[in-house]
Scaffold this active site. Structure first.
Site, PDB file in Angstrom:
ATOM      1  N   ASP A 158      25.138  46.166  -2.434  1.00  0.00           N
ATOM      2  CA  ASP A 158      24.750  47.459  -1.540  1.00  0.00           C
ATOM      3  C   ASP A 158      24.220  46.950  -0.090  1.00  0.00           C
ATOM      4  O   ASP A 158      24.688  47.674   0.768  1.00  0.00           O
ATOM      5  CB  ASP A 158      23.636  48.312  -2.313  1.00  0.00           C
ATOM      6  N   LYS A 187      20.263  49.683  -8.587  1.00  0.00           N
ATOM      7  CA  LYS A 187      20.523  50.046  -9.678  1.00  0.00           C
ATOM      8  C   LYS A 187      19.598  50.951 -10.457  1.00  0.00           C
ATOM      9  O   LYS A 187      18.478  51.025 -10.283  1.00  0.00           O
ATOM     10  CB  LYS A 187      20.828  48.717 -10.882  1.00  0.00           C
ATOM     11  N   ASP A 201      21.459  44.651  -4.782  1.00  0.00           N
ATOM     12  CA  ASP A 201      22.084  45.566  -5.343  1.00  0.00           C
ATOM     13  C   ASP A 201      20.910  46.762  -5.829  1.00  0.00           C
ATOM     14  O   ASP A 201      19.749  46.325  -6.530  1.00  0.00           O
ATOM     15  CB  ASP A 201      22.935  45.152  -6.567  1.00  0.00           C
TER      16      ASP A 201
END
Length: 238
Positions: free
Chosen positions: A66, A87, A85
Site C-alpha cells: 500500500d 490490513k 501494507d
C-alpha cells in the site's frame, strides 16, 4: 512513532459528507472499512516519512504494498526501502489476516509489486482490528441524516505495527485463494506482541520468504513451528 502520533486518536468516522451537507454511512464491508483506515493513516505515514527523509509512493489496489517508503542518495540510488501494507479484520473468536499472495512477487520478484522485491529492505504490516456495530437504518429523501446522526459501523479499534514475518503463520489464508496467512489469535491485543514461527529464526524474513515461495511443497511436510525449525531446508536461517 506511528503509535505515538495516533495515541489520542479516535479512529471512528461518521460517514462521508456530500456538498449538500448530508452525511452518508460507509458500508460495513471489510474492504470499505480497510480503505477508511488506510486513508486516515496516510497523513501519519507521510509525516513520519518526511521527518525521516523518505519519499512515499502509493500502489494501486492490486499491487503490493500500500505504501512504499524510500530514501536515496544524491545520485538517485536507493539506500533503504520499506514496504508497508495496511490490513484490517473484525474481532472474532479466531482472528487472522491475509498477508499477500505467495505465488506473486515471492516467485517472480516483479509480479504485482511496485518495485523489484529485492529492492525492499523491510516489510511491515499496519493492522487494524475492530468490533462490528449493527448495520445502519436505511433512509429516504424525507429522512436524510445530518452530522452526528449516523453511528460508525465499527468500534473498539485495536491497532499494531509489526514486521511482516513476525506475524506470518504456516497456513494459507482466505480459504482456497493463494494468500499468505498470519498467525491466529483470540485477543486483538495479542497481535501487538505475538511472535510467529519465523520470528524464532535469526534470519526470519529469509526463512519466511523461502517457506512461502515453496508453500505448495512445504505445506504437506511442515505442520508445526518445531517441524519448521527442524527441517534441513531452514537450518541456515537459524
Amino acid at each position: 512513532m506511528f503509535l505515538e502520533l495516533t495515541a489520542t486518536w479516535d479512529w471512528r468516522v461518521h460517514g462521508f459528507l456530500d456538498y449538500q451537507g448530508y452525511v452518508h454511512p460507509i458500508d460495513t464491508d471489510t474492504k470499505v472499512i480497510s480503505t477508511v483506515f488506510e486513508r486516515l493513516s496516510s497523513p501519519v505515514i507521510r509525516t513520519i516519512a518526511k521527518r525521516s527523509g523518505y519519499v512515499v509512493e502509493l500502489a494501486n489496489q492490486t499491487t503490493y504494498p500500500d505504501f512504499t517508503l524510500s530514501v536515496s542518495d544524491p545520485a538517485g540510488q536507493v539506500l533503504h526501502r520499506i514496504a508497508l501494507d495496511v490490513k484490517t479484520t473484525y474481532a472474532s473468536n479466531r482472528m487472522s489476516f491475509t498477508l499477500g499472495g505467495y505465488n506473486s512477487f515471492l516467485v517472480r520478484p516483479t509480479k504485482n509489486i511496485l518495485h523489484h522485491y529485492d529492492t525492499y529492505s523491510e516489510h511491515w504490516v499496519l493492522g487494524f482490528i475492530y468490533a462490528q456495530n449493527p448495520a445502519f437504518r436505511e433512509y429516504d429523501l424525507d429522512s436524510m441524516p445530518g452530522n452526528g446522526e449516523i453511528a460508525c459501523p465499527y468500534r473498539d479499534v485495536t491497532l499494531f505495527i509489526r514486521r511482516k514475518h513476525e506475524i506470518t503463520g504456516l497456513r494459507a489464508g482466505s480459504g482456497n485463494t493463494k494468500n499468505i496467512g498470519s498467525v491466529m489469535t483470540r485477543n486483538p491485543a495479542e497481535f501487538q506482541t505475538v511472535m510467529g514461527p519465523f520470528s524464532h529464526f535469526s534470519r526470519g524474513k529469509q526463512a519466511c520468504d523461502r517457506y512461502w515461495a515453496g508453500y505448495p511443497h512445504y505445506c504437506g511436510l511442515i505442520g508445526s513451528p518445531q517441524e519448521l525449525h527442524d527441517h534441513p531446508d531452514f537450518a541456515s536461517y537459524i
